[in-house]
Design an enzyme around this catalytic site. Structure first.
Site, PDB file in Angstrom:
ATOM      1  N   ASP A 196     -10.079  -4.970  -3.909  1.00 23.29           N
ATOM      2  CA  ASP A 196      -9.393  -4.020  -3.031  1.00 23.29           C
ATOM      3  C   ASP A 196     -10.280  -2.795  -2.840  1.00 23.29           C
ATOM      4  O   ASP A 196     -10.625  -2.108  -3.806  1.00 23.29           O
ATOM      5  CB  ASP A 196      -8.057  -3.622  -3.668  1.00 23.29           C
ATOM      6  CG  ASP A 196      -7.162  -2.852  -2.706  1.00 23.29           C
ATOM      7  OD1 ASP A 196      -7.678  -2.013  -1.958  1.00 23.29           O
ATOM      8  OD2 ASP A 196      -5.945  -3.091  -2.734  1.00 23.29           O
ATOM      9  N   SER A 216       0.834  -1.197   0.000  1.00 19.85           N
ATOM     10  CA  SER A 216       0.000   0.000   0.000  1.00 19.85           C
ATOM     11  C   SER A 216       0.876   1.257   0.000  1.00 19.85           C
ATOM     12  O   SER A 216       1.643   1.479  -0.933  1.00 19.85           O
ATOM     13  CB  SER A 216      -0.967  -0.045   1.184  1.00 19.85           C
ATOM     14  OG  SER A 216      -1.967   0.933   1.060  1.00 19.85           O
ATOM     15  N   HIS A 276      -7.695  -5.675  -0.005  1.00 24.53           N
ATOM     16  CA  HIS A 276      -6.516  -4.838   0.211  1.00 24.53           C
ATOM     17  C   HIS A 276      -5.477  -5.505   1.112  1.00 24.53           C
ATOM     18  O   HIS A 276      -4.275  -5.232   0.980  1.00 24.53           O
ATOM     19  CB  HIS A 276      -6.939  -3.489   0.819  1.00 24.53           C
ATOM     20  CG  HIS A 276      -5.842  -2.470   0.848  1.00 24.53           C
ATOM     21  ND1 HIS A 276      -5.228  -2.001  -0.290  1.00 24.53           N
ATOM     22  CD2 HIS A 276      -5.233  -1.830   1.890  1.00 24.53           C
ATOM     23  CE1 HIS A 276      -4.301  -1.115   0.032  1.00 24.53           C
ATOM     24  NE2 HIS A 276      -4.280  -0.999   1.345  1.00 24.53           N
TER      25      HIS A 276
END
Length: 246
Positions: A196, A99, A226
């Site tokens: 996600d 991320s 995610h």
């Protein structure tokens, strides 16, 4: 056992380091996450079994490191990562960025490309403060940031809300990687789940199109979210590390 690195600007970074063969692996965590997450711990265990060098750490204001989360920004956390890379590892490393960690990995790759053996982005979120976080706020929240300096938003992963500051967004504008040339002269593997909820599939596609790279691949995983932490997803990450270690 947790160890600590005192940085040049007075931060105290908590880290776990495993000695082993290279190229070493450095895990770069996400926004308001810490080094005790599923992926970081799993990869450390895998690295130990493989006899590989591995480093995981907490940015300032995250986990067991010093400072307050709301005082930090992308530039600060990138400087933390650069000091950890410089002082706790030697030789080219495989950067595994999750991320926000994917954005930080790209910033490191831009500033010290010779220290990067390969880059693996897991739901990598380059430029997210500018492209998704700011547009996703309400008019009232944006006004609060501009007038009061910060606002809070719910956290989908625990009960602690995100504190978003004016400095976070102002600094984010100075750290963008998708607006200017981005040369990645090493293998890059991007992984993205189609479910996600934080990073849209358009983000890795944009990165794939934007970067100059001789060996760059994107894998889309149907129904993955995610976290990207199911056994199959974790196996994909270790396979990518093994493949790019050559």
């Amino acid at each position: 056992m947790v160890e600590y690195l005192d940085t040049s600007v007075g931060h105290r970074l908590a880290y776990h380091k495993t000695d082993g063969d290279g190229p070493g692996i450095v895990f770069l965590g996400g926004f308001m996450s810490d080094m005790s997450g599923t992926k970081a711990v799993f990869l450390e265990d895998w690295a130990k079994k493989q006899g590989r060098a591995f480093l995981r750490f907490d940015y300032t204001g995250h986990g067991q490191s010093s400072g307050r989360f709301e005082d930090g920004c992308i530039g600060d956390w990138t400087e933390d990562a650069l000091e950890a890379l410089s002082k706790l590892t030697s030789g080219p490393q495989i950067l595994v960025g999750s991320s926000m960690g994917g954005w930080i990995a790209l910033l490191l790759a831009r500033s010290v490309p010779k220290r990067v053996h390969a880059l693996i982005g897991i739901a990598a979120a380059p430029d997210f403060t500018e492209d998704s976080m700011w547009p996703g706020l309400s008019d009232a929240q944006r006004a609060e940031i501009l007038e009061q300096g910060q606002t809070s938003v719910p956290n989908a992963y625990d009960d602690t809300p995100y504190i978003l500051t004016r400095r976070l967004f102002e600094d984010g504008k100075m750290q963008l990687v998708l607006r200017t040339a981005l040369n990645l002269p090493f293998p890059v593997r991007l992984m993205q789940g189609t479910d996600d909820e934080a990073v849209e599939t358009s983000v890795p596609l944009r990165l794939l199109d934007h970067a100059t790279c001789p060996d760059m691949r994107l894998t889309l995983v149907k129904d993955a979210d995610h976290r990207f932490s199911t056994p199959d997803c974790l196996a994909m990450i270790t396979s990518a590390i093994a493949e790019t270690s050559r």
